[in-house]
Enzyme design. Sequence first.
Site, PDB file in Angstrom:
ATOM      1  N   SER A 147       0.832  -1.193   0.000  1.00 49.99           N
ATOM      2  CA  SER A 147       0.000   0.000   0.000  1.00 49.99           C
ATOM      3  C   SER A 147       0.879   1.261   0.000  1.00 49.99           C
ATOM      4  CB  SER A 147      -0.948  -0.057   1.211  1.00 49.99           C
ATOM      5  OG  SER A 147      -1.932   0.914   1.133  1.00 49.99           O
ATOM      6  N   ARG A 206     -11.893   6.260  10.044  1.00 49.88           N
ATOM      7  CA  ARG A 206     -11.458   4.875  10.000  1.00 49.88           C
ATOM      8  C   ARG A 206     -12.542   3.971   9.403  1.00 49.88           C
ATOM      9  NH1 ARG A 206      -6.961   2.002   9.401  1.00 49.88           N
ATOM     10  NH2 ARG A 206      -7.049   0.015  10.487  1.00 49.88           N
ATOM     11  N   ASP A 263      -8.948  -6.253  -4.786  1.00 44.92           N
ATOM     12  CA  ASP A 263      -8.553  -4.961  -4.215  1.00 44.92           C
ATOM     13  C   ASP A 263      -9.075  -3.848  -5.130  1.00 44.92           C
ATOM     14  OD1 ASP A 263      -7.299  -2.722  -3.220  1.00 44.92           O
ATOM     15  OD2 ASP A 263      -5.292  -3.588  -3.188  1.00 44.92           O
ATOM     16  N   HIS A 323      -8.245  -4.934  -0.370  1.00 43.40           N
ATOM     17  CA  HIS A 323      -6.935  -4.333  -0.141  1.00 43.40           C
ATOM     18  C   HIS A 323      -6.229  -4.953   1.073  1.00 43.40           C
ATOM     19  CE1 HIS A 323      -3.863  -1.326  -0.500  1.00 43.40           C
ATOM     20  NE2 HIS A 323      -4.096  -0.825   0.686  1.00 43.40           N
ATOM     21  N   ASP A 324      -7.019  -5.341   2.069  1.00 45.66           N
ATOM     22  CA  ASP A 324      -6.468  -5.945   3.285  1.00 45.66           C
ATOM     23  C   ASP A 324      -5.655  -7.205   3.016  1.00 45.66           C
ATOM     24  OD1 ASP A 324      -6.959  -4.329   5.387  1.00 45.66           O
ATOM     25  OD2 ASP A 324      -8.658  -5.459   6.203  1.00 45.66           O
TER      26      ASP A 324
END
Lengths: 196, 384
Positions: free
Chosen positions: B155, B225, B320, B353-354
């Site tokens: 990232s 968040r 992602d 994405h994680d």
Amino acid sequence: MRADLEIIRDWIRPGARVIDLGCGEGELLEYLVNEKQVQGYGIEINPDNITACIEKGVNVIEKDIDEGLCGIRNNSFDTVVMSHALQTMHRPDQIVEEMLRIGKECIVTFPNFAHWRARFYLAFRGRMPVSKFLSYTWYNTPNIHFFTFKDFEELCVERNIYIVDRTVVDNEHKHRWWIRLWPNMLGEIAIYRITR
Amino acid sequence: MKDFPEDSVGLVTPQSIHFDQPLTLASGRVIKEYDLVIETYGELNANASNAILICHALSGHHHAAGFHEGDHKPGWWDSAIGPGKAIDTRRFFVVSLNNLGGCHGTTGPNSLNPETGQPYGPDFPIVTVADWVQSQARLADHLGINKWAAVVGGSLGGMQALQWSIDFPDRLHHCVIIAAAPKLSTQNIAFNEVARQAITKDPQFHDGRYYDKEVVPKTGLMLARMVGHITYLSEDGMREKFGRELRSGKLSFDFNPQFEIETYLQYQGERFSTAFDANTYLLMTKALDYFDPAAEFDNNLAEALKQVQCEYFVASFTTDWRFSPERSREIVDALIEAGKKVTYTEIQAAHGHDAFLIPIPRYMEVFGAYMNRIANSLEKNHAR
């Protein structure tokens, strides 16, 4: 090294920029990089082959060639290689066009469906040929387009593609004098060098 | 002392390094002195050739692997760093730091400004990815590392690795860029702006000077968040994990959280808002927005990469959508155009994405194979 790759490697000049579409475990590229100092990239989709390329230190790009080669600029390679993969593409004609777009010259190898053994198999057994190079049954074969040397050469004529070189060999990739008499009947594998 | 898993680096202790040489930032502003907090794993070899730099992402820090005293959870990338793991600490010396502007001990908005004796707060200068790379190069000097075996990041961390290869071409052998992009998309910037607005519009934000008031813009940080977290997950992954499950089994016809995903996001936001500094979050999102190494080269990434010398490993994940595979392919295409060595893999993963933090077997296999090759060539050179 697979015998057809031995023929291909001799057609590539030292220091060239080469891309191998469907590079397998990267053996051709590994040779070309080490022995001919080429700048080589491989495109591959099979996970085990990709891992093998990484272990060898071959530049490998994971990509489905059927989706096209957009992102790669026109004429950015000296030689574009595709060995034993054209018959597995959804649109072989479009892939050939893409290869000619990104490269100055292309080397293509494929099995000949008009080889006498295949002809006899279909004529007398009445079933789709299964052989060493076409070792799948009709429903599970990755080879979805069967074509012959003549078919390919006709495509080249239609599309104004110039055939620089052609080598026709048997299934052991050996040159035999008699193949030259009637290549489309006696040859099993063809290696073409094309350009536009 | 408790037993650690065999493939863990075990108990680790951070260290703080003070730098008193002023650092001029991309903005033109100067940080006169600063501390960087780091952790290291493994042993540096005699010729200092086996060092790996780990660059962290938006909310990351120096604690990438192993356990702190009394902790039950390991560092944020413990899945990839340890004995026998993709980044094998038996072979590599791994350095992980908290970037400038961070809130985990490195000098940042919540540190005291030596000139005023007060926390920097909003006066802390905006730092860029290139600024971080400069500070990391000074860290390398301090540690006696002339050339990294690899600079590695996922990232925003991958962006730092890419910047390293451009700014210090002769100081790294390999550049590992995972789930990153050559610059943010308009959509990415839009999401970051929502996050920033949530924070700055929180009544407890007090223009960034909330430290003196002994409050924190908790609601804003929590919202930021939550929005961020949605972009880290894939739609399929979210559906699989939470579906439309109701906590009490039936609709309650009020506005309390009922769906599992609501509870999950609130929990994540809540936890983050007590552990992270709002000013740092603002800074990190700006660093992301500003990152664009091709900008100085007429927006031609291949041109920006012309002078690089290292080899690249680029990886992306199929689901992602924050930094999609297409964005990684832009980097790969530019590297091919520039004639650089590159390996690219697209990992099938449902996690969005994680995924870059998750030990997906295929991911660890290719990543491990690449790192292994680096270690092999190091050891071969060393034996010569």
